[in-house]
Design a protein around this motif. Structure first.
Motif, PDB file in Angstrom:
ATOM      1  N   LEU A  41     -10.804  14.528   2.343  1.00 27.62           N
ATOM      2  CA  LEU A  41     -10.352  14.321   1.559  1.00 27.62           C
ATOM      3  C   LEU A  41      -9.834  13.523   1.444  1.00 27.62           C
ATOM      4  O   LEU A  41      -8.787  12.267   1.625  1.00 27.62           O
ATOM      5  N   PHE A  42      -8.500  13.898   2.438  1.00 30.65           N
ATOM      6  CA  PHE A  42      -6.949  13.588   2.251  1.00 30.65           C
ATOM      7  C   PHE A  42      -7.002  12.598   3.236  1.00 30.65           C
ATOM      8  O   PHE A  42      -6.359  11.304   3.398  1.00 30.65           O
ATOM      9  N   ARG A  43      -7.950  12.899   5.240  1.00 32.11           N
ATOM     10  CA  ARG A  43      -7.991  11.722   5.724  1.00 32.11           C
ATOM     11  C   ARG A  43      -9.083  11.008   4.906  1.00 32.11           C
ATOM     12  O   ARG A  43      -8.788   9.211   5.704  1.00 32.11           O
ATOM     13  N   CYS A  44      -9.388  10.689   3.995  1.00 32.15           N
ATOM     14  CA  CYS A  44     -10.748   9.081   3.551  1.00 32.15           C
ATOM     15  C   CYS A  44      -9.500   8.922   2.691  1.00 32.15           C
ATOM     16  O   CYS A  44      -9.703   7.730   3.299  1.00 32.15           O
ATOM     17  N   LEU A  45      -8.625   8.935   2.333  1.00 34.67           N
ATOM     18  CA  LEU A  45      -8.016   8.715   1.130  1.00 34.67           C
ATOM     19  C   LEU A  45      -7.144   7.424   1.940  1.00 34.67           C
ATOM     20  O   LEU A  45      -6.531   6.765   1.582  1.00 34.67           O
ATOM     21  N   THR A  46      -6.157   8.275   3.051  1.00 33.74           N
ATOM     22  CA  THR A  46      -5.397   7.250   3.738  1.00 33.74           C
ATOM     23  C   THR A  46      -6.117   6.820   4.955  1.00 33.74           C
ATOM     24  O   THR A  46      -4.846   6.279   5.583  1.00 33.74           O
ATOM     25  N   GLY A  47      -7.151   6.886   5.134  1.00 38.44           N
ATOM     26  CA  GLY A  47      -7.689   6.198   6.086  1.00 38.44           C
ATOM     27  C   GLY A  47      -7.874   6.556   7.444  1.00 38.44           C
ATOM     28  O   GLY A  47      -8.580   5.708   8.526  1.00 38.44           O
ATOM     29  N   PHE A  48      -7.689   7.772   7.485  1.00 34.94           N
ATOM     30  CA  PHE A  48      -7.964   7.608   8.983  1.00 34.94           C
ATOM     31  C   PHE A  48      -9.415   8.572   9.374  1.00 34.94           C
ATOM     32  O   PHE A  48      -9.250   9.161  10.520  1.00 34.94           O
ATOM     33  N   GLY A  60      -6.625  -1.183  -5.179  1.00 31.14           N
ATOM     34  CA  GLY A  60      -7.514  -2.459  -4.750  1.00 31.14           C
ATOM     35  C   GLY A  60      -8.071  -2.785  -3.503  1.00 31.14           C
ATOM     36  O   GLY A  60      -8.674  -3.906  -3.353  1.00 31.14           O
ATOM     37  N   LYS A  61      -8.173  -1.966  -2.621  1.00 33.65           N
ATOM     38  CA  LYS A  61      -8.778  -1.228  -1.408  1.00 33.65           C
ATOM     39  C   LYS A  61      -9.372  -0.473  -1.040  1.00 33.65           C
ATOM     40  O   LYS A  61      -9.064   0.995  -1.244  1.00 33.65           O
ATOM     41  N   ASN A  62     -10.940  -0.512  -0.133  1.00 35.86           N
ATOM     42  CA  ASN A  62     -11.587   0.328   0.293  1.00 35.86           C
ATOM     43  C   ASN A  62     -11.084   0.804   1.970  1.00 35.86           C
ATOM     44  O   ASN A  62     -11.584   0.287   2.458  1.00 35.86           O
ATOM     45  N   PRO A  63      -9.993   2.054   2.805  1.00 34.45           N
ATOM     46  CA  PRO A  63      -9.382   1.850   3.657  1.00 34.45           C
ATOM     47  C   PRO A  63     -11.102   2.044   4.368  1.00 34.45           C
ATOM     48  O   PRO A  63     -10.790   1.742   5.682  1.00 34.45           O
ATOM     49  N   SER A  64     -12.303   2.064   3.936  1.00 30.29           N
ATOM     50  CA  SER A  64     -13.241   2.500   5.236  1.00 30.29           C
ATOM     51  C   SER A  64     -13.969   0.965   5.029  1.00 30.29           C
ATOM     52  O   SER A  64     -14.332   1.016   6.518  1.00 30.29           O
ATOM     53  N   ARG A  72      -5.038  -1.753   8.753  1.00 32.52           N
ATOM     54  CA  ARG A  72      -5.275  -0.327   8.907  1.00 32.52           C
ATOM     55  C   ARG A  72      -3.409  -0.483   8.148  1.00 32.52           C
ATOM     56  O   ARG A  72      -3.122   0.846   7.588  1.00 32.52           O
ATOM     57  N   SER A  73      -2.903  -1.238   9.143  1.00 31.75           N
ATOM     58  CA  SER A  73      -1.948  -0.603   9.068  1.00 31.75           C
ATOM     59  C   SER A  73      -0.588  -1.328   7.458  1.00 31.75           C
ATOM     60  O   SER A  73      -0.152  -0.381   6.964  1.00 31.75           O
ATOM     61  N   ALA A  74      -1.442  -1.813   7.139  1.00 29.02           N
ATOM     62  CA  ALA A  74      -1.102  -3.001   6.199  1.00 29.02           C
ATOM     63  C   ALA A  74      -1.254  -2.044   4.795  1.00 29.02           C
ATOM     64  O   ALA A  74      -1.004  -1.912   4.010  1.00 29.02           O
ATOM     65  N   PHE A  75      -2.352  -2.162   4.795  1.00 34.32           N
ATOM     66  CA  PHE A  75      -2.796  -0.671   4.053  1.00 34.32           C
ATOM     67  C   PHE A  75      -2.067   0.926   4.002  1.00 34.32           C
ATOM     68  O   PHE A  75      -1.773   1.110   2.989  1.00 34.32           O
ATOM     69  N   ARG A  76      -2.126   0.754   5.494  1.00 35.88           N
ATOM     70  CA  ARG A  76      -1.026   2.425   5.074  1.00 35.88           C
ATOM     71  C   ARG A  76       0.833   1.716   4.936  1.00 35.88           C
ATOM     72  O   ARG A  76       1.081   2.866   4.440  1.00 35.88           O
TER      73      ARG A  76
END
Length: 259
Positions: A41-48, A60-64, A72-76
């Protein structure tokens, strides 16, 4: 998130149709035994990790759905990540490690200590002062204790200017005193800046002390989701029992009633 599932290529279903909403400014602790799905869950929340199905939105974004590395860098960049291992560059100074926290908004050349701007170096020193490490700014990262390294990692995270903080077992490698100090620090930073704080922990006492809400996962499903004042110790005990142990305990209860 709505109906979020994660299935790995080998068929392991790590998350099963999770429905969760975490509100801005909340302090949430995710608990669960090994294999419960909390790290996934943590990895999904953080986009990994990408979710397999469902809907997930963070800030406001879906990391997937962020396919490009730049996206992805801008998101993290807006998520302050704190890990069990500090990921410091050991042969560089404490100050240089903290300056690296500004990489999301500055080029690599501009965060190198010898030529970094005075404003950026002052900001890094303020971050070190906030975590009580300004006196060792010139020391090598390899000279620090575990608790000190985690403080420096937090100062580096402050340099990101994050909108929220996610911590994955941030005190697992620390002794109880240092662990308490780190949790005090993280919670106070979040309160000062009104940041959402999501942490994965395995110490139930720490979770009860520092969390406002606890989400307990078991075999990829939400077994517990309550504000801390309404949680019973027995619920936490059951969360860490295996499925077989839970069946045996329920059977003992039935036998005890003479049925």
């Amino acid at each position: 998130m709505h109906e979020v599932s994660k299935v790995y290529p080998n068929g392991t279903e790590a998350l099963k149709a999770l429905d969760l909403t975490i509100y801005p400014g909340e302090h949430v602790v995710i608990l669960g035994h090994n294999g419960s799905g909390k790290s996934t869950l943590f990895r999904c929340l953080t986009g990994f990790e990408n979710i397999t199905s469902g809907f997930l939105e963070i800030d406001g974004k879906n990391p997937s759905q962020l396919k490009k590395r730049k996206e992805r860098s801008a998101f993290r960049r807006n998520i302050g990540l704190v890990f069990q291992h500090y990921h410091l560059t050991q042969n560089l100074s404490v100050l240089q490690n903290v300056l690296f926290g500004a990489l999301g908004r500055q080029s690599f050349r501009k965060v190198c200590a010898p030529i970094a701007s005075l404003a950026l170096r002052n900001e890094a020193m303020e971050a070190l002062e906030r975590v009580g490490m300004e006196s060792v700014a010139g020391n090598g990262a390899d000279e620090l204790s575990g608790g000190q390294k985690q403080r420096v990692a937090i100062a580096r995270m402050i340099m990101q200017r994050p909108r929220m903080i996610m911590a994955d077992e941030p005190i697992a490698s620390l002794d109880p005193k240092a662990g308490k100090e780190i949790m005090d620090l993280l919670v106070s930073i979040c309160k000062e800046n009104q940041l959402t704080f999501i942490s994965i922990l395995h110490q139930t006492d720490i979770a009860l002390q520092y969390g406002e809400r606890i989400i307990g996962l078991n075999q990829g499903e939400v077994q517990l989701d309550k504000p801390v004042p309404f949680i019973q110790r027995s619920e936490l005990h059951e969360l860490y029992m295996s499925s077989q142990e839970q069946k045996e305990e329920r059977l003992e209860g039935v036998v005890g009633y003479g049925i």
